[in-house]
Design a protein around this motif. Structure first.
Motif, PDB file in Angstrom:
ATOM      1  N   ALA A  87      17.316  12.716 -10.437  1.00 47.01           N
ATOM      2  CA  ALA A  87      16.191  12.105 -10.007  1.00 47.01           C
ATOM      3  C   ALA A  87      16.423  11.845  -8.731  1.00 47.01           C
ATOM      4  CB  ALA A  87      15.806  11.013 -10.798  1.00 47.01           C
ATOM      5  N   THR A  88      15.552  12.097  -7.761  1.00 46.70           N
ATOM      6  CA  THR A  88      15.298  11.485  -6.393  1.00 46.70           C
ATOM      7  C   THR A  88      14.114  10.599  -6.111  1.00 46.70           C
ATOM      8  OG1 THR A  88      15.920  12.240  -4.092  1.00 46.70           O
ATOM      9  CG2 THR A  88      14.663  13.587  -5.714  1.00 46.70           C
ATOM     10  N   GLY A  89      13.966  10.044  -4.860  1.00 49.34           N
ATOM     11  CA  GLY A  89      13.010   9.203  -4.768  1.00 49.34           C
ATOM     12  C   GLY A  89      13.130   8.062  -4.119  1.00 49.34           C
ATOM     13  N   SER A  90      11.887   7.385  -4.044  1.00 51.36           N
ATOM     14  CA  SER A  90      12.086   5.818  -3.579  1.00 51.36           C
ATOM     15  C   SER A  90      10.720   5.005  -4.041  1.00 51.36           C
ATOM     16  CB  SER A  90      12.456   6.037  -1.967  1.00 51.36           C
ATOM     17  OG  SER A  90      12.703   4.584  -1.588  1.00 51.36           O
ATOM     18  N   HIS A  91      10.500   4.056  -3.380  1.00 53.48           N
ATOM     19  CA  HIS A  91       9.385   3.266  -3.618  1.00 53.48           C
ATOM     20  C   HIS A  91       7.918   3.534  -2.837  1.00 53.48           C
ATOM     21  CE1 HIS A  91      10.340   0.449  -0.258  1.00 53.48           C
ATOM     22  NE2 HIS A  91      11.263   0.868  -0.482  1.00 53.48           N
ATOM     23  N   ILE A  92       6.811   3.311  -3.442  1.00 50.66           N
ATOM     24  CA  ILE A  92       5.662   3.613  -2.451  1.00 50.66           C
ATOM     25  C   ILE A  92       4.890   2.326  -2.171  1.00 50.66           C
ATOM     26  CG2 ILE A  92       4.278   3.455  -4.801  1.00 50.66           C
ATOM     27  CD1 ILE A  92       3.293   6.022  -2.195  1.00 50.66           C
ATOM     28  N   ASP A  93       5.575   1.016  -2.707  1.00 49.35           N
ATOM     29  CA  ASP A  93       4.975  -0.070  -2.080  1.00 49.35           C
ATOM     30  C   ASP A  93       5.449  -0.397  -0.803  1.00 49.35           C
ATOM     31  OD1 ASP A  93       7.391  -0.664  -3.589  1.00 49.35           O
ATOM     32  OD2 ASP A  93       7.051  -2.704  -3.167  1.00 49.35           O
ATOM     33  N   THR A  94       4.852  -1.306  -0.094  1.00 51.73           N
ATOM     34  CA  THR A  94       5.448  -1.862   1.235  1.00 51.73           C
ATOM     35  C   THR A  94       5.231  -3.413   1.326  1.00 51.73           C
ATOM     36  OG1 THR A  94       3.163  -1.983   2.264  1.00 51.73           O
ATOM     37  CG2 THR A  94       4.200   0.034   2.396  1.00 51.73           C
ATOM     38  N   VAL A  95       5.894  -3.961   2.399  1.00 48.13           N
ATOM     39  CA  VAL A  95       5.475  -5.401   2.524  1.00 48.13           C
ATOM     40  C   VAL A  95       4.466  -5.513   3.316  1.00 48.13           C
ATOM     41  CG1 VAL A  95       8.142  -5.734   2.657  1.00 48.13           C
ATOM     42  CG2 VAL A  95       6.947  -5.273   4.742  1.00 48.13           C
ATOM     43  N   ILE A  96       4.019  -6.898   3.516  1.00 46.79           N
ATOM     44  CA  ILE A  96       2.655  -6.864   4.430  1.00 46.79           C
ATOM     45  C   ILE A  96       2.832  -6.455   5.573  1.00 46.79           C
ATOM     46  CG2 ILE A  96       0.983  -8.549   5.163  1.00 46.79           C
ATOM     47  CD1 ILE A  96       1.564  -9.857   2.319  1.00 46.79           C
ATOM     48  N   MET A  97       2.111  -5.755   6.301  1.00 50.31           N
ATOM     49  CA  MET A  97       2.351  -5.084   7.592  1.00 50.31           C
ATOM     50  C   MET A  97       3.725  -4.474   7.809  1.00 50.31           C
ATOM     51  SD  MET A  97       0.373  -7.813   9.801  1.00 50.31           S
ATOM     52  CE  MET A  97       0.779  -6.964  11.574  1.00 50.31           C
ATOM     53  N   GLY A  98       4.060  -3.622   6.757  1.00 48.23           N
ATOM     54  CA  GLY A  98       5.255  -2.943   7.181  1.00 48.23           C
ATOM     55  C   GLY A  98       5.284  -1.747   7.763  1.00 48.23           C
ATOM     56  N   GLY A  99       6.184  -0.838   7.564  1.00 49.12           N
ATOM     57  CA  GLY A  99       6.419   0.417   8.418  1.00 49.12           C
ATOM     58  C   GLY A  99       5.813   1.440   7.497  1.00 49.12           C
ATOM     59  N   LYS A 100       5.879   2.853   8.289  1.00 52.42           N
ATOM     60  CA  LYS A 100       5.674   4.102   7.523  1.00 52.42           C
ATOM     61  C   LYS A 100       6.570   4.574   6.815  1.00 52.42           C
ATOM     62  CE  LYS A 100       2.253   4.868  11.246  1.00 52.42           C
ATOM     63  NZ  LYS A 100       2.074   6.066  12.402  1.00 52.42           N
ATOM     64  N   TYR A 101       7.897   4.013   6.966  1.00 49.07           N
ATOM     65  CA  TYR A 101       9.058   4.780   6.734  1.00 49.07           C
ATOM     66  C   TYR A 101       9.969   4.066   5.373  1.00 49.07           C
ATOM     67  CZ  TYR A 101       8.045   6.884  10.961  1.00 49.07           C
ATOM     68  OH  TYR A 101       7.672   7.579  12.247  1.00 49.07           O
ATOM     69  N   ASP A 102       9.998   2.854   5.369  1.00 48.34           N
ATOM     70  CA  ASP A 102      10.692   2.256   4.326  1.00 48.34           C
ATOM     71  C   ASP A 102      10.292   2.483   2.913  1.00 48.34           C
ATOM     72  OD1 ASP A 102      11.821   0.527   2.590  1.00 48.34           O
ATOM     73  OD2 ASP A 102      11.157  -1.162   3.473  1.00 48.34           O
ATOM     74  N   GLY A 103      10.947   3.238   2.167  1.00 43.99           N
ATOM     75  CA  GLY A 103      10.446   3.861   0.849  1.00 43.99           C
ATOM     76  C   GLY A 103       9.577   4.962   0.788  1.00 43.99           C
ATOM     77  N   ALA A 104       8.649   5.285   1.905  1.00 45.36           N
ATOM     78  CA  ALA A 104       7.714   6.461   1.970  1.00 45.36           C
ATOM     79  C   ALA A 104       8.548   7.653   2.117  1.00 45.36           C
ATOM     80  CB  ALA A 104       6.723   6.261   2.800  1.00 45.36           C
ATOM     81  N   TYR A 105       9.597   7.393   3.116  1.00 44.40           N
ATOM     82  CA  TYR A 105      10.511   8.574   3.532  1.00 44.40           C
ATOM     83  C   TYR A 105      11.071   9.092   2.240  1.00 44.40           C
ATOM     84  CZ  TYR A 105      14.251  10.885   5.621  1.00 44.40           C
ATOM     85  OH  TYR A 105      15.467  11.573   6.148  1.00 44.40           O
ATOM     86  N   GLY A 106      11.749   8.401   1.436  1.00 36.85           N
ATOM     87  CA  GLY A 106      12.623   8.836   0.349  1.00 36.85           C
ATOM     88  C   GLY A 106      11.499   9.687  -0.800  1.00 36.85           C
ATOM     89  N   VAL A 107      10.440   9.188  -0.699  1.00 33.44           N
ATOM     90  CA  VAL A 107       9.280   9.412  -1.872  1.00 33.44           C
ATOM     91  C   VAL A 107       8.853  10.883  -1.281  1.00 33.44           C
ATOM     92  CG1 VAL A 107       6.830   9.287  -2.682  1.00 33.44           C
ATOM     93  CG2 VAL A 107       8.343   7.319  -2.612  1.00 33.44           C
ATOM     94  N   VAL A 108       8.242  11.043  -0.176  1.00 34.60           N
ATOM     95  CA  VAL A 108       8.117  12.199   0.624  1.00 34.60           C
ATOM     96  C   VAL A 108       8.971  13.327   0.433  1.00 34.60           C
ATOM     97  CG1 VAL A 108       7.162  13.022   2.703  1.00 34.60           C
ATOM     98  CG2 VAL A 108       6.049  11.087   1.924  1.00 34.60           C
ATOM     99  N   ALA A 109      10.258  12.862   1.258  1.00 36.20           N
ATOM    100  CA  ALA A 109      11.473  13.826   0.937  1.00 36.20           C
ATOM    101  C   ALA A 109      11.720  14.318  -0.331  1.00 36.20           C
ATOM    102  CB  ALA A 109      12.434  13.178   1.737  1.00 36.20           C
ATOM    103  N   GLY A 110      11.604  13.473  -1.474  1.00 34.37           N
ATOM    104  CA  GLY A 110      11.899  13.955  -2.745  1.00 34.37           C
ATOM    105  C   GLY A 110      10.795  15.114  -3.186  1.00 34.37           C
ATOM    106  N   VAL A 111       9.532  14.633  -2.949  1.00 34.43           N
ATOM    107  CA  VAL A 111       8.668  15.691  -3.492  1.00 34.43           C
ATOM    108  C   VAL A 111       8.665  16.949  -2.564  1.00 34.43           C
ATOM    109  CG1 VAL A 111       6.075  15.912  -3.363  1.00 34.43           C
ATOM    110  CG2 VAL A 111       7.107  13.739  -3.935  1.00 34.43           C
ATOM    111  N   LEU A 112       8.857  16.926  -1.313  1.00 32.95           N
ATOM    112  CA  LEU A 112       9.179  18.053  -0.369  1.00 32.95           C
ATOM    113  C   LEU A 112      10.406  19.016  -0.873  1.00 32.95           C
ATOM    114  CD1 LEU A 112       8.052  17.119   3.104  1.00 32.95           C
ATOM    115  CD2 LEU A 112       6.740  18.548   1.623  1.00 32.95           C
ATOM    116  N   ALA A 113      11.360  18.222  -1.320  1.00 31.65           N
ATOM    117  CA  ALA A 113      12.568  18.856  -1.751  1.00 31.65           C
ATOM    118  C   ALA A 113      12.608  19.660  -2.716  1.00 31.65           C
ATOM    119  CB  ALA A 113      13.726  17.716  -1.633  1.00 31.65           C
TER     120      ALA A 113
END
Ligand SMILES: [Zn+2]
Length: 419
Positions: A87-113
């Motif tokens: 399995a590969t991936g990461s988390h979809i949730d963010t902190v309040i007023m978080g960034g676009k990359y934390d978690g999302a990067y690993g999720v998107v990269a996993g799906v694209l991979a």
């Protein structure tokens, strides 16, 4: 018909080009009018983001499904089902007023991979999964690693913790509103995996400052959180001569200086932080009779972590003694380090070398889902640089070409391990 090397390389470039636009696309779900992304567990924005990802998975031929906790999996079924899943991936949730990359990067990269691997090479031998984990940050409910924890068995939706968000909505209400939970049509996410690999932004400044593109994570540091109380005597700030005072705040100041000095002397990767201090009664014309401060101490080696912590405790006790004050020491959190798998570390390091990517091995000072999976199966993490080391902030940024380098390492490791 099998594709030629030239064809698969051209295809990989196409997927690399999708990485940054897809992160921008995902950031629309939960875009905060005040800046950044606020995508909290089980909110409508969070549900929409998971649905959009599920559609994308299905469109690219992955078998997309949810579990009762709301984790989304895109599965690429292998031809040798007896071999354990990767399995590969990461988390979809963010902190309040978080960034676009934390978690999302690993999720998107996993799906694209997985989408790339399927299109380029067809089904793998070992089953592959791209995970979009429900929750890691604990920003809405105090439930860090709720998503991964529901897969490994740390948590289970059938035993929901009794917690509320800041609006008084319980976890039970929130999970049901989002369409998940024990009464939803989905099955439990609990399952065993053969390996887990997570691509993530560094959230620190080490890669950028050392001008390296890839961090191969050696482990996730252990942590001790301690509450320290120094007790002296409250008295009149005007009538008590300096020599006859028992000033807990002045004593705490000396202790805090000692924390910094000793942590610097201990050296990397040890870090020690005093993040909160409260003098009592906390009034400008009264000598503080008691002062509380917090300690957060982290290290990758649990023995060195304990050694440093004990030494520090003696040093602070000696300062208190000399000043005639009492020291109260209470450990409130104890998390042991989780080491990443040595074979996976070596394989990742080798991929970086073969591709002439400047890389380093480094511990992760922040917590990640990989530490939850790391207790169940061989796990690894790949870091890419964070501009100015900024994270959990709308200014979080990693350049598209740096995102691509991490994606290449992930994709190559998945290919050589699963095919
Ligand atoms: Zn994260």
């Amino acid at each position: 018909m099998a594709k030629t090397t030239a064809q698969t390389s051209a295809l990989l470039e196409q997927y690399c080009d999708q990485l940054h636009p897809m992160l921008e696309w995902l950031a629309h779900y939960g875009a905060d009018p005040q800046g950044g992304v606020s995508r909290l567990l089980y909110t409508p924005e969070w549900v929409q983001a998971q649905k959009a990802l599920a559609q994308y998975m299905t469109k690219h031929g992955l078998d997309a499904f949810y579990d009762q906790a709301g984790n989304l999996t895109g599965r690429l079924i292998g031809t040798a089902p007896e071999l354990p899943t990767i399995a590969t991936g990461s988390h979809i949730d963010t902190v309040i007023m978080g960034g676009k990359y934390d978690g999302a990067y690993g999720v998107v990269a996993g799906v694209l991979a997985l989408a790339y691997l399927k299109e380029a090479y067809g089904p793998p031998k070992r089953t592959l999964e791209a995970l979009s984990l429900a929750e890691e940050e604990g920003s809405r409910f105090p439930l860090t690693y709720w998503g991964s924890g529901n897969i490994t068995g740390k948590y289970d939706v059938s035993e929901l913790p009794h917690v509320q968000d800041r609006d008084g909505i319980t976890l039970a209400e929130a999970i049901e509103q989002a369409g998940f939970g024990a009464n939803s049509p989905y099955t439990s996410g609990r399952r065993s995996l053969g390996a887990y690999i997570e691509l993530h932004i560094e959230q620190g400044c080490v890669l950028e400052r050392s001008q390296q593109q890839i961090g191969v994570v050696t482990g996730i540091v252990g942590q001790r959180r301690i509450e320290v109380r120094v007790t002296g005597e409250s008295n009149h700030a005007g009538t008590t001569p300096m020599g006859w005072r028992s000033d807990s705040l002045a004593c705490a100041a000396e202790m805090i200086t000692a924390v910094r000095r000793s942590a610097l002397a201990a050296g990397d990767p040890l870090v020690a932080t005093v993040g909160n201090i409260q003098p009592y009664p906390g009034v400008s014309n009264v000598i503080a009779g008691e002062t509380m401060f917090t300690l957060d101490i982290r290290h990758l080696d649990h023995i060195l972590l304990d050694q440093y912590t004990e030494q520090l405790r003696s040093e602070l006790a000696a300062i208190a003694d000399r000043e005639g004050m009492t020291l109260f020491w209470q450990e409130n959190l104890r998390a042991e380090p989780v080491l990443m798998n040595p074979d996976m570390i070596q394989e990742l390091q080798q991929i970086c070398e073969e591709n002439s990517m400047p890389s380093r091995q480094m511990p992760s000072g922040a917590g990640h889902d990989a530490q939850i999976f790391g207790m169940m199966c061989p796990s690894a993490m790949i870091f890419v640089p964070s501009r100015d080391g900024i994270s959990h902030n709308p200014l979080e940024y990693t350049a598209p070409e740096e995102l691509v380098q991490g994606f290449r390492v992930l994709t190559q490791w998945l290919y050589q391990t699963a095919y």
